[in-house]
Design a protein around this motif. Structure first.
Motif, mmCIF file in Angstrom:
data_model
loop_
_atom_site.group_PDB
_atom_site.id
_atom_site.type_symbol
_atom_site.label_atom_id
_atom_site.label_comp_id
_atom_site.label_asym_id
_atom_site.label_seq_id
_atom_site.Cartn_x
_atom_site.Cartn_y
_atom_site.Cartn_z
ATOM 1 N N TYR A 29 0.859 -1.172 0.000
ATOM 2 C CA TYR A 29 0.000 0.000 0.000
ATOM 3 C C TYR A 29 0.901 1.229 0.000
ATOM 4 O O TYR A 29 2.096 1.142 0.291
ATOM 5 C CB TYR A 29 -0.919 0.017 1.226
ATOM 6 N N PHE A 35 1.036 -6.049 1.319
ATOM 7 C CA PHE A 35 -0.241 -6.768 1.271
ATOM 8 C C PHE A 35 -0.152 -8.110 0.554
ATOM 9 O O PHE A 35 -1.062 -8.921 0.649
ATOM 10 C CB PHE A 35 -1.345 -5.918 0.634
ATOM 11 N N SER A 77 -4.857 4.471 -8.631
ATOM 12 C CA SER A 77 -6.016 3.600 -8.403
ATOM 13 C C SER A 77 -6.721 3.218 -9.696
ATOM 14 O O SER A 77 -7.213 2.099 -9.827
ATOM 15 C CB SER A 77 -6.993 4.230 -7.414
ATOM 16 N N TYR A 84 -9.926 2.101 -4.786
ATOM 17 C CA TYR A 84 -8.945 1.861 -3.745
ATOM 18 C C TYR A 84 -7.859 2.922 -3.800
ATOM 19 O O TYR A 84 -8.037 3.987 -4.370
ATOM 20 C CB TYR A 84 -8.374 0.453 -3.922
ATOM 21 N N GLU A 85 -6.728 2.638 -3.248
ATOM 22 C CA GLU A 85 -5.632 3.597 -3.220
ATOM 23 C C GLU A 85 -4.528 3.190 -4.191
ATOM 24 O O GLU A 85 -4.529 2.064 -4.685
ATOM 25 C CB GLU A 85 -5.073 3.684 -1.798
ATOM 26 N N LEU A 87 -1.051 1.738 -5.530
ATOM 27 C CA LEU A 87 -0.310 0.570 -5.065
ATOM 28 C C LEU A 87 1.116 0.603 -5.599
ATOM 29 O O LEU A 87 1.367 1.080 -6.706
ATOM 30 C CB LEU A 87 -0.991 -0.718 -5.539
#
Length: 101
Positions: A29, A35, A77, A84-85, A87
């Protein structure tokens, strides 16, 4: 768009659409929390290049890589998961198998 940085430029073939990529990755993240990863395992992730099996930004990044290369990518995103954010990924393209040309 995608931010791409070669850490090591591979000496093999350039990945193109329909090739099969064997790679290791670590995903983070934007705050640096990991993740997912297959680094440290003996199993590469095996996916066709640029055929929609991966998120759009990852697919695109593979097409900039040569076999044996290592890269860092930052995906907004819209090239990852839309709601989402951004990556971050570290990628090692271990092997390429040519697809139909």
């Amino acid at each position: 768009g995608l931010y791409y940085l070669d850490e090591v430029v591979g000496t093999g073939e350039l990945a193109v659409t329909h090739d099969t990529a064997y790679f290791f990755y670590t995903g983070y993240y934007i705050d640096g929390v990991k993740f997912g990863s297959n680094v440290g395992s003996t199993d590469t992730l095996i996916r066709p290049v640029n055929e929609g099996w991966l998120i759009a930004g990852f697919d695109e990044a593979l097409t900039y890589m040569r076999e044996g290369g290592r890269a860092k990518i930052l995906l907004p995103s819209k090239l990852a998961y839309y709601d989402y954010e951004p990556l971050l990924y570290d990628i090692y393209l271990a092997r390429l198998v040519p697809g139909p040309r």
